[in-house]
Scaffold this active site. Structure first.
Site, short mmCIF file in Angstrom:
data_model
loop_
_atom_site.label_atom_id
_atom_site.label_comp_id
_atom_site.label_asym_id
_atom_site.label_seq_id
_atom_site.Cartn_x
_atom_site.Cartn_y
_atom_site.Cartn_z
CD GLU A 197 -3.12 3.09 -5.24
OE1 GLU A 197 -4.17 2.48 -5.56
OE2 GLU A 197 -2.13 2.52 -4.77
NE ARG B 169 -4.28 -1.44 0.27
CZ ARG B 169 -4.46 -2.45 -0.58
NH1 ARG B 169 -3.56 -2.71 -1.51
NH2 ARG B 169 -5.56 -3.19 -0.53
CG HIS C 246 -3.33 -0.84 -6.97
ND1 HIS C 246 -3.70 -0.24 -5.79
CD2 HIS C 246 -3.24 -2.16 -6.69
CE1 HIS C 246 -3.84 -1.17 -4.85
NE2 HIS C 246 -3.56 -2.34 -5.38
#
Ligand code: 8YV
Length: 325
Positions: free
Chosen positions: A263, A234, A281
Protein backbone atom coordinates in the site's frame (compact mmCIF):
# COMPACT_ATOMS: atom_id res chain seq x y z
CA UNK A 1 1.75 12.78 35.19
CA UNK A 2 5.34 12.54 36.33
CA UNK A 3 6.86 15.81 37.51
CA UNK A 4 9.85 15.48 35.16
CA UNK A 5 8.80 16.04 31.54
CA UNK A 6 8.84 12.71 29.76
CA UNK A 7 10.44 12.53 26.30
CA UNK A 8 8.36 10.84 23.62
CA UNK A 9 9.28 10.12 20.02
CA UNK A 10 6.43 10.65 17.54
CA UNK A 11 6.61 8.39 14.49
CA UNK A 12 4.30 9.21 11.58
CA UNK A 13 2.38 12.33 10.65
CA UNK A 14 1.66 14.93 13.38
CA UNK A 15 -2.11 14.37 13.61
CA UNK A 16 -3.70 17.18 15.65
CA UNK A 17 -5.44 14.89 18.19
CA UNK A 18 -2.17 13.13 18.93
CA UNK A 19 0.01 16.25 18.92
CA UNK A 20 -2.40 18.16 21.18
CA UNK A 21 -2.86 15.17 23.47
CA UNK A 22 0.88 14.77 23.86
CA UNK A 23 1.27 18.37 25.08
CA UNK A 24 2.36 17.26 28.60
CA UNK A 25 5.34 15.43 27.05
CA UNK A 26 8.49 16.66 25.36
CA UNK A 27 7.78 15.41 21.85
CA UNK A 28 10.39 14.73 19.17
CA UNK A 29 8.97 14.32 15.68
CA UNK A 30 10.81 11.77 13.59
CA UNK A 31 8.98 12.92 10.46
CA UNK A 32 10.56 16.39 10.76
CA UNK A 33 14.12 15.12 11.15
CA UNK A 34 16.45 15.75 8.22
CA UNK A 35 18.77 13.07 9.60
CA UNK A 36 16.77 10.45 11.47
CA UNK A 37 19.80 8.66 12.88
CA UNK A 38 21.24 11.92 14.19
CA UNK A 39 17.93 12.75 15.91
CA UNK A 40 17.67 9.28 17.45
CA UNK A 41 21.23 9.53 18.71
CA UNK A 42 20.62 12.94 20.20
CA UNK A 43 17.41 11.97 22.06
CA UNK A 44 18.36 8.36 22.93
CA UNK A 45 19.42 9.14 26.54
CA UNK A 46 16.00 10.64 27.32
CA UNK A 47 13.26 8.96 25.26
CA UNK A 48 11.02 6.64 27.31
CA UNK A 49 8.00 6.45 25.05
CA UNK A 50 7.06 6.22 21.38
CA UNK A 51 3.75 7.33 19.86
CA UNK A 52 3.09 5.95 16.39
CA UNK A 53 0.35 7.72 14.45
CA UNK A 54 0.24 5.23 11.55
CA UNK A 55 0.48 1.52 10.83
CA UNK A 56 2.40 2.06 7.60
CA UNK A 57 5.80 2.78 9.21
CA UNK A 58 7.81 -0.24 10.27
CA UNK A 59 9.18 -0.02 13.81
CA UNK A 60 11.83 -2.70 14.09
CA UNK A 61 14.27 -3.87 16.72
CA UNK A 62 17.04 -1.79 15.17
CA UNK A 63 15.07 1.38 15.84
CA UNK A 64 13.83 0.41 19.32
CA UNK A 65 17.34 -0.80 20.17
CA UNK A 66 18.64 2.74 19.66
CA UNK A 67 16.51 3.94 22.59
CA UNK A 68 17.87 2.21 25.70
CA UNK A 69 15.33 3.82 28.08
CA UNK A 70 12.29 2.94 25.95
CA UNK A 71 9.44 1.60 28.11
CA UNK A 72 6.33 1.93 25.96
CA UNK A 73 5.30 2.15 22.32
CA UNK A 74 1.70 3.29 21.80
CA UNK A 75 0.58 2.73 18.24
CA UNK A 76 -2.47 3.80 16.32
CA UNK A 77 -4.33 0.84 14.77
CA UNK A 78 -5.61 -2.46 16.03
CA UNK A 79 -3.11 -4.30 13.83
CA UNK A 80 0.48 -4.10 14.98
CA UNK A 81 2.32 -6.24 12.46
CA UNK A 82 4.39 -3.12 11.64
CA UNK A 83 6.11 -3.51 15.02
CA UNK A 84 8.72 -6.06 16.06
CA UNK A 85 6.73 -7.30 19.04
CA UNK A 86 9.16 -10.12 19.83
CA UNK A 87 11.93 -7.55 20.27
CA UNK A 88 9.70 -5.40 22.47
CA UNK A 89 8.65 -8.37 24.64
CA UNK A 90 12.27 -9.47 25.07
CA UNK A 91 13.31 -5.96 26.11
CA UNK A 92 10.52 -5.15 28.56
CA UNK A 93 8.88 -2.64 26.20
CA UNK A 94 5.08 -2.48 26.39
CA UNK A 95 3.20 -2.19 23.10
CA UNK A 96 -0.30 -0.73 23.12
CA UNK A 97 -2.71 -0.66 20.16
CA UNK A 98 -6.18 0.81 19.62
CA UNK A 99 -8.71 -2.04 19.75
CA UNK A 100 -12.46 -1.78 20.53
CA UNK A 101 -12.92 1.82 19.42
CA UNK A 102 -12.79 0.75 15.75
CA UNK A 103 -14.57 -2.62 15.91
CA UNK A 104 -18.03 -1.59 14.70
CA UNK A 105 -16.67 0.79 12.04
CA UNK A 106 -14.46 -1.87 10.47
CA UNK A 107 -17.35 -4.35 10.60
CA UNK A 108 -19.57 -1.81 8.80
CA UNK A 109 -16.91 -1.38 6.12
CA UNK A 110 -16.54 -5.14 5.75
CA UNK A 111 -20.26 -5.51 5.13
CA UNK A 112 -20.13 -2.68 2.60
CA UNK A 113 -17.27 -4.33 0.76
CA UNK A 114 -18.98 -7.72 0.84
CA UNK A 115 -22.25 -6.36 -0.54
CA UNK A 116 -20.50 -4.23 -3.15
CA UNK A 117 -18.53 -7.23 -4.36
CA UNK A 118 -21.34 -9.77 -4.37
CA UNK A 119 -23.97 -7.47 -5.92
CA UNK A 120 -21.62 -5.34 -8.12
CA UNK A 121 -23.01 -2.05 -6.79
CA UNK A 122 -19.94 0.07 -7.70
CA UNK A 123 -19.93 -1.33 -11.25
CA UNK A 124 -23.66 -0.65 -11.54
CA UNK A 125 -23.21 2.93 -10.37
CA UNK A 126 -20.45 3.49 -12.94
CA UNK A 127 -22.86 2.12 -15.53
CA UNK A 128 -25.50 4.69 -14.57
CA UNK A 129 -23.00 7.55 -14.51
CA UNK A 130 -21.79 6.53 -17.96
CA UNK A 131 -25.36 7.08 -19.23
CA UNK A 132 -25.86 3.43 -20.13
CA UNK A 133 -29.06 2.84 -18.12
CA UNK A 134 -31.09 4.70 -20.76
CA UNK A 135 -29.91 2.11 -23.28
CA UNK A 136 -30.68 -0.95 -21.16
CA UNK A 137 -30.91 -2.04 -17.53
CA UNK A 138 -27.74 -3.07 -15.72
CA UNK A 139 -27.45 -6.89 -15.94
CA UNK A 140 -28.71 -8.91 -12.98
CA UNK A 141 -25.87 -9.71 -10.59
CA UNK A 142 -24.56 -13.22 -11.03
CA UNK A 143 -23.98 -13.56 -7.31
CA UNK A 144 -26.21 -13.04 -4.29
CA UNK A 145 -25.81 -13.37 -0.53
CA UNK A 146 -29.09 -15.31 -0.49
CA UNK A 147 -27.42 -18.62 -1.31
CA UNK A 148 -24.06 -18.09 0.36
CA UNK A 149 -22.42 -19.13 3.58
CA UNK A 150 -19.65 -16.78 4.66
CA UNK A 151 -16.50 -18.48 5.87
CA UNK A 152 -14.73 -16.06 8.16
CA UNK A 153 -10.97 -16.35 8.40
CA UNK A 154 -10.48 -15.00 11.91
CA UNK A 155 -13.10 -14.62 14.66
CA UNK A 156 -11.71 -11.93 16.95
CA UNK A 157 -13.68 -8.89 18.08
CA UNK A 158 -14.07 -7.49 14.57
CA UNK A 159 -14.87 -10.91 13.12
CA UNK A 160 -17.62 -11.32 15.70
CA UNK A 161 -19.03 -7.88 14.90
CA UNK A 162 -19.13 -8.85 11.20
CA UNK A 163 -20.78 -12.19 12.03
CA UNK A 164 -23.47 -10.39 14.08
CA UNK A 165 -24.29 -8.24 11.06
CA UNK A 166 -24.47 -11.33 8.84
CA UNK A 167 -26.84 -12.94 11.38
CA UNK A 168 -29.15 -9.97 10.93
CA UNK A 169 -28.99 -10.47 7.17
CA UNK A 170 -29.83 -14.17 7.57
CA UNK A 171 -26.50 -15.22 6.04
CA UNK A 172 -25.01 -18.39 7.59
CA UNK A 173 -21.52 -17.98 9.09
CA UNK A 174 -18.74 -20.50 9.76
CA UNK A 175 -15.15 -19.72 10.61
CA UNK A 176 -11.55 -20.83 10.68
CA UNK A 177 -9.08 -19.73 13.31
CA UNK A 178 -6.17 -21.44 15.02
CA UNK A 179 -8.12 -21.78 18.26
CA UNK A 180 -11.92 -21.96 18.46
CA UNK A 181 -13.51 -18.76 19.78
CA UNK A 182 -16.37 -18.59 22.30
CA UNK A 183 -19.00 -18.29 19.57
CA UNK A 184 -21.80 -20.54 18.36
CA UNK A 185 -20.67 -20.70 14.72
CA UNK A 186 -19.11 -23.87 13.33
CA UNK A 187 -15.32 -23.87 13.70
CA UNK A 188 -13.10 -25.37 11.00
CA UNK A 189 -9.64 -26.28 12.32
CA UNK A 190 -8.45 -26.50 8.68
CA UNK A 191 -8.85 -23.54 6.35
CA UNK A 192 -8.81 -25.77 3.28
CA UNK A 193 -11.81 -27.76 4.54
CA UNK A 194 -13.77 -24.55 5.07
CA UNK A 195 -12.76 -23.18 1.65
CA UNK A 196 -14.15 -26.37 0.05
CA UNK A 197 -17.46 -26.05 1.90
CA UNK A 198 -18.20 -22.34 1.33
CA UNK A 199 -18.18 -19.99 -1.64
CA UNK A 200 -17.30 -16.80 0.26
CA UNK A 201 -14.25 -16.15 2.39
CA UNK A 202 -14.02 -13.01 4.50
CA UNK A 203 -10.52 -12.50 5.88
CA UNK A 204 -10.23 -10.59 9.17
CA UNK A 205 -7.22 -12.08 10.91
CA UNK A 206 -4.06 -10.34 12.17
CA UNK A 207 -1.21 -9.81 9.70
CA UNK A 208 2.40 -10.79 10.32
CA UNK A 209 4.60 -13.83 9.80
CA UNK A 210 2.06 -16.36 11.11
CA UNK A 211 -0.60 -15.51 8.53
CA UNK A 212 1.61 -14.61 5.56
CA UNK A 213 0.09 -16.00 2.33
CA UNK A 214 -2.50 -17.96 4.32
CA UNK A 215 -4.85 -17.48 1.36
CA UNK A 216 -2.81 -19.16 -1.36
CA UNK A 217 -3.47 -20.79 -4.74
CA UNK A 218 -4.68 -23.99 -3.07
CA UNK A 219 -7.24 -22.21 -0.90
CA UNK A 220 -8.47 -20.19 -3.87
CA UNK A 221 -8.83 -23.36 -5.96
CA UNK A 222 -10.81 -24.96 -3.11
CA UNK A 223 -13.10 -21.91 -2.99
CA UNK A 224 -13.98 -22.60 -6.62
CA UNK A 225 -15.56 -20.84 -9.59
CA UNK A 226 -18.41 -19.31 -7.57
CA UNK A 227 -15.87 -18.13 -5.03
CA UNK A 228 -15.68 -14.60 -3.67
CA UNK A 229 -12.79 -13.45 -1.50
CA UNK A 230 -13.07 -10.41 0.77
CA UNK A 231 -9.88 -9.18 2.46
CA UNK A 232 -10.27 -6.77 5.37
CA UNK A 233 -7.11 -7.89 7.19
CA UNK A 234 -3.69 -7.18 5.74
CA UNK A 235 -2.41 -7.55 2.19
CA UNK A 236 0.22 -9.98 3.43
CA UNK A 237 -2.44 -12.57 4.38
CA UNK A 238 -3.28 -13.16 0.70
CA UNK A 239 -0.78 -14.34 -1.92
CA UNK A 240 -1.48 -11.39 -4.22
CA UNK A 241 0.06 -13.00 -7.32
CA UNK A 242 -1.98 -16.17 -6.77
CA UNK A 243 -5.13 -14.07 -6.32
CA UNK A 244 -4.54 -12.16 -9.56
CA UNK A 245 -4.02 -15.45 -11.39
CA UNK A 246 -7.13 -16.99 -9.83
CA UNK A 247 -9.23 -13.99 -10.87
CA UNK A 248 -7.80 -13.97 -14.41
CA UNK A 249 -8.29 -17.71 -14.87
CA UNK A 250 -11.79 -17.57 -13.31
CA UNK A 251 -10.66 -20.04 -10.67
CA UNK A 252 -12.74 -17.77 -8.41
CA UNK A 253 -15.49 -15.35 -9.41
CA UNK A 254 -14.63 -12.08 -7.69
CA UNK A 255 -12.77 -10.31 -4.91
CA UNK A 256 -13.30 -7.32 -2.67
CA UNK A 257 -10.12 -5.87 -1.23
CA UNK A 258 -9.52 -3.20 1.39
CA UNK A 259 -5.83 -4.00 1.85
CA UNK A 260 -2.84 -4.71 -0.39
CA UNK A 261 0.68 -6.03 -0.16
CA UNK A 262 2.45 -2.75 -0.98
CA UNK A 263 0.00 0.00 0.00
CA UNK A 264 -0.77 2.46 -1.42
CA UNK A 265 0.38 0.66 -4.58
CA UNK A 266 -2.35 -1.53 -6.08
CA UNK A 267 -1.36 -3.89 -8.89
CA UNK A 268 -2.44 -2.57 -12.30
CA UNK A 269 -3.87 -6.02 -13.09
CA UNK A 270 -6.37 -5.69 -10.23
CA UNK A 271 -7.32 -2.15 -11.24
CA UNK A 272 -8.03 -3.37 -14.78
CA UNK A 273 -10.40 -6.15 -13.65
CA UNK A 274 -14.14 -5.58 -13.51
CA UNK A 275 -14.76 -8.48 -11.13
CA UNK A 276 -12.97 -6.84 -8.21
CA UNK A 277 -14.02 -4.05 -5.86
CA UNK A 278 -11.09 -2.07 -4.50
CA UNK A 279 -11.23 0.11 -1.39
CA UNK A 280 -8.22 2.28 -0.42
CA UNK A 281 -7.82 0.77 3.10
CA UNK A 282 -11.04 2.28 4.44
CA UNK A 283 -11.65 -0.12 7.35
CA UNK A 284 -11.68 2.42 10.17
CA UNK A 285 -11.47 5.52 8.00
CA UNK A 286 -14.07 7.92 9.38
CA UNK A 287 -13.28 11.11 11.28
CA UNK A 288 -15.31 9.74 14.21
CA UNK A 289 -13.41 6.49 14.57
CA UNK A 290 -9.96 7.72 13.62
CA UNK A 291 -10.28 10.44 16.29
CA UNK A 292 -11.06 7.80 18.91
CA UNK A 293 -8.10 5.74 17.78
CA UNK A 294 -5.80 8.78 18.02
CA UNK A 295 -7.18 9.58 21.48
CA UNK A 296 -6.46 6.04 22.64
CA UNK A 297 -2.82 6.38 21.54
CA UNK A 298 -2.57 9.45 23.79
CA UNK A 299 -4.55 7.94 26.67
CA UNK A 300 -2.26 4.91 26.80
CA UNK A 301 0.78 7.18 27.16
CA UNK A 302 -0.91 9.44 29.71
CA UNK A 303 -1.92 6.46 31.88
CA UNK A 304 1.61 5.05 31.76
CA UNK A 305 3.21 8.43 32.53
CA UNK A 306 0.88 8.75 35.54
CA UNK A 307 2.20 5.43 36.84
CA UNK A 308 -1.01 3.57 35.98
CA UNK A 309 -1.37 0.52 33.73
CA UNK A 310 -1.64 1.41 30.04
CA UNK A 311 -5.21 0.90 28.85
CA UNK A 312 -4.75 -1.51 25.96
CA UNK A 313 -1.45 -3.43 26.00
CA UNK A 314 -1.23 -6.16 23.34
CA UNK A 315 -1.26 -9.77 24.61
CA UNK A 316 2.42 -10.33 23.81
CA UNK A 317 3.50 -7.51 26.16
CA UNK A 318 1.19 -7.70 29.17
CA UNK A 319 1.41 -5.08 31.90
CA UNK A 320 3.44 -4.94 34.11
CA UNK A 321 6.28 -5.64 31.70
CA UNK A 322 8.71 -8.45 32.36
CA UNK A 323 12.21 -7.10 32.98
CA UNK A 324 14.54 -7.66 29.98
CA UNK A 325 16.03 -11.17 29.95
C1 8YV B 1 -6.49 1.54 9.54
C2 8YV B 1 -6.17 -0.80 10.46
O1 8YV B 1 -7.40 1.74 8.53
O2 8YV B 1 -6.32 -0.52 12.77
C3 8YV B 1 -5.81 -1.13 11.85
O3 8YV B 1 -5.01 -2.04 12.05
O4 8YV B 1 -5.81 -1.45 9.55
C4 8YV B 1 -7.06 0.33 10.18
O5 8YV B 1 -7.77 0.74 11.28
C5 8YV B 1 -5.10 1.47 9.02
O6 8YV B 1 -4.22 1.37 10.07
C6 8YV B 1 -4.77 2.64 8.12
O7 8YV B 1 -3.43 2.64 7.80
Amino acid sequence: MATEPVDVLLIGPPKPTIVNGLAPFTVHRLADAEDRDALLKQIAPRVRGIASSVTSEKIDGALMGKLPRLEILATFGVGYDHIDVAFAAAHGITITNTPQVLTEEVADTALGLLLNTVREFPQAECYLRAGKWTERAYPLSKATLRDRTVGMVGMGAIGQAIARRLDGMLVPVVYHSRRPAAVRYRHYPKLLDMARDVSTLLVITPGGAETRNLIDAQVLAALGPEGILINMARGSVVDEAALIKALKDKTIMAAGLDVYLHEPQVPAELIAMDNVVLFPHLGSASVHTRTRMDELVVDNLLAWAAGKPPLTPVPETPWPPKPPA
